[in-house]
Design an enzyme around this catalytic site. Structure first.
Site, PDB file in Angstrom:
ATOM      1  N   GLU A 290      73.773  43.782  50.889  1.00  0.00           N
ATOM      2  CA  GLU A 290      74.668  43.595  49.751  1.00  0.00           C
ATOM      3  C   GLU A 290      75.873  44.478  50.029  1.00  0.00           C
ATOM      4  OE1 GLU A 290      76.537  44.571  46.665  1.00  0.00           O
ATOM      5  OE2 GLU A 290      74.678  45.297  45.736  1.00  0.00           O
ATOM      6  N   CYS A 324      79.692  47.635  42.934  1.00  0.00           N
ATOM      7  CA  CYS A 324      80.017  46.430  43.699  1.00  0.00           C
ATOM      8  C   CYS A 324      80.404  45.321  42.740  1.00  0.00           C
ATOM      9  CB  CYS A 324      78.815  45.968  44.511  1.00  0.00           C
ATOM     10  SG  CYS A 324      78.065  47.268  45.441  1.00  0.00           S
TER      11      CYS A 324
HETATM   12  C1  UN1 Z   1      76.294  47.501  42.244  1.00  0.00           C
HETATM   13  O1  UN1 Z   1      77.260  47.241  41.585  1.00  0.00           O
HETATM   14  O2  UN1 Z   1      76.435  48.123  43.303  1.00  0.00           O
HETATM   15  O3  UN1 Z   1      75.413  44.192  37.857  1.00  0.00           O
HETATM   16  C2  UN1 Z   1      74.923  47.136  41.843  1.00  0.00           C
HETATM   17  C3  UN1 Z   1      75.613  45.393  37.710  1.00  0.00           C
HETATM   18  C4  UN1 Z   1      74.544  46.383  38.082  1.00  0.00           C
HETATM   19  C5  UN1 Z   1      74.878  47.089  39.350  1.00  0.00           C
HETATM   20  C6  UN1 Z   1      74.809  46.330  40.580  1.00  0.00           C
HETATM   21  N1  UN1 Z   1      73.273  45.743  38.118  1.00  0.00           N
HETATM   22  O4  UN1 Z   1      76.664  45.793  37.257  1.00  0.00           O
END
Ligand code: UN1
Length: 527
Positions: A290, A324
């Site tokens: 990811e 992310c």
């Molecule tokens: C990340 O953003 O690195 O969807 C992970 C979200 C959280 C974080 C995801 N579950 O904002």
């Protein structure tokens, strides 16, 4: 929210308007306990044993809120420690894989229970170590426990991935199984140090793999707590080892080790691509990744502008944009652009900033000085190419001088600016007016990332078009509580398209766990 045990209520990234008196009291107590425990030295944990690396300069773990607060001193592993951990994993994995899958699921569910029992301690550590506000920190912890439970449920729903097959003749018995690859290297980022570490590692473990785990250099303490959770839940020695170290010095040695059968990685695209290109030599190894995003929101003429502005503000500046999933670009129909910008600026101005462990503070520091410099470069570029509408300065003053604080920044930029393309992972939001939905979709899709996307519109045909044409794996429409953030296990899979992910199947989702296994077909002739 329950009336009986309010301190135990579940906080998600999108919780609002809940009675939090007991929550804050428990959080305050946990923060005090964490401060008391701060500053200790920690070894590596390899094959169930404490291992030191006396020849190497250890990693000093400081809080980005106050860099004089030393949270811990962590051993920096070298290639020789990686070798020990991988060899221990290879040995321990055999017996772990031979356990009935129900037993592994039982142990992992126990890990989820322990995370819930320790949730205030875990969240308080993350508040200090990452600079997360209380809700973000508790969301991270709750997500971790839910991730384990959701993945366990997947294994149960698929009966351990053992499937009876058809017969070609009456004298044969055919079965299809998914079986573990062996040893996974799990390399985690700083921003969700518990949820992302837990999600990646628990899926690998419950499917019968052993894991050598490297937490991010900025968040080793949270990583250590995950090691303790697994150990206390009954994950056997060697099946999960905790190895802290520096990226190039030790991270590379880990994924390049010949005993490693697969890699599960969350982090930057350049590092992910380097791992992907370097991992497979003799045969193709699984590389589950990811890799970040540059997530767009589109605001159409019919949008509820208040919801759109609120959703963009929350997703652009929650956790200082270091997600992310964060919103980094907004394309707004020119007809509603001035009204939208006015609302967005008003909402961003109202953000409370500072020592984010305090209960009323929402916006904290960025993770380290490198992140500040990265942000400063973007702001300088924005000043040259467009107009900084809000923020643009490093925050100064008593609280701010102790850590890495920069202002939430909104910049209006020409569509050609590279600031619409590159991931910054810092509180910087690029916005621009557009003339049509066609143009907005083209702009949204022109980046090499494709993780999350947001859309605000009252027209069903526009919403359908957005879903059909947007090149992103996690898509939200009209989400006031966070335009592009807040995916939750079992509710939204976190699947990156294009440069945002490797396999086309996301964490939190129904098709994630299978990826840690390979298929074996078994035919027995009985006659
Ligand atoms: C990340 O953003 O690195 O969807 C992970 C979200 C959280 C974080 C995801 N579950 O904002």
């Amino acid at each position: 929210m329950t009336a009986t045990a309010p301190a135990q209520q579940k906080i998600t990234y999108t919780s609002t308007n809940v009675d939090l008196t007991a929550f804050h009291q428990a959080f305050d107590e946990a923060l005090a306990a964490v401060r008391k425990a701060a500053g200790a030295s920690h070894p590596l944990w390899i094959d169930g044993k404490a291992v030191e690396a006396p020849g190497r300069t250890p990693i000093t773990d400081v809080s980005p809120i106050d860099t004089s607060l030393i949270l811990g001193v962590f051993t920096a592993a070298g290639p020789e420690h990686v070798d020990l951990a991988v060899k221990a994993a290879v040995r321990a994995q055999k017996a772990w894989a031979r356990l009935p899958w129900q037993e592994r699921v039982r142990i992992l569910r126990q890990a989820a229970t322990l995370i819930r029992e320790r949730k205030f301690e875990l969240s308080a550590i993350m508040a200090y170590e990452v600079g997360k506000n209380r809700f973000e920190a508790m969301g991270d912890t709750e997500e971790s426990a839910d991730l384990i439970d959701y993945y366990c449920q997947q294994v149960e729903d698929h009966h351990g991935y053992i499937k009876p097959m058809n017969n070609l003749t009456p004298i044969e018995r055919n079965t299809e199984l998914l079986r573990p690859y062996g040893v996974f290297a799990c390399v985690a980022p700083f921003n969700f140090p518990l949820a992302l570490s837990t999600g990646m590692s628990s899926a690998a473990l419950m499917t019968g793999n052993a894991v050598v785990y490297k937490p991010a250099e900025d968040t080793p303490w949270t990583g250590l707590k995950l090691y303790e959770v697994y150990r206390d839940a009954g994950v056997p020695a060697g099946v999960f080892s905790f190895v802290t170290g520096r990226g190039r010095e030790m991270g590379d040695a880990l994924w390049q080790h010949p005993g490693v059968d697969g890699v599960v990685f969350t982090g930057s695209k350049p590092v992910g691509m380097r791992i992907f290109h370097g991992l497979s030599e003799k045969w193709v190894k699984p590389c589950l990744m990811e890799l970040g995003g540059k997530n767009a929101v589109i605001v159409t003429e019919t949008a509820d502008l208040d919801a759109a502005a609120e959703g963009c503000m929350r997703s652009a500046f929650g956790l200082q944009n270091q997600k992310c999933s964060a919103t980094s670009r907004v394309y707004v129909d020119r007809k509603v652009y001035p009204a939208f910008v006015e609302k967005l600026i008003a909402k961003t101005k109202a953000i409370t900033m500072g020592d984010v462990t305090q209960k009323d503070v929402w916006f904290g520091p960025v993770i380290n000085e490198r992140a500040v410099q990265h942000w400063e470069k973007a702001v300088a570029q924005a000043g040259r190419e467009g107009k900084v509408l809000l923020g643009g300065t490093r925050l100064r003053g008593e609280v701010f001088d102790k850590g890495h604080f920069v202002a939430p920044t909104i910049a209006e930029l020409p569509l050609e600016s590279t600031l619409f393309l590159e991931e910054l992972f810092a509180p910087f939001l690029a916005i621009a007016p557009v003339d049509s939905l066609d143009q907005a979709l083209a702009e949204a899709n022109k980046v090499e990332f494709g993780l999350t996307a947001g859309f605000f519109s009252a027209k069903q045909e526009e919403i359908d078009r957005f879903f059909d044409e947007i090149e992103a794996g996690v898509c939200y429409v009209n989400k006031r509580s966070g335009a592009t953030t807040g995916a939750w296990p079992g509710a939204q899979a976190f699947c990156g398209w294009k440069g945002s992910g490797g396999s086309g199947k996301g964490g939190c989702g129904p098709w994630y766990v299978q990826q840690f296994m390979r298929e074996q077909s078994r035919t027995v002739i009985t006659g």
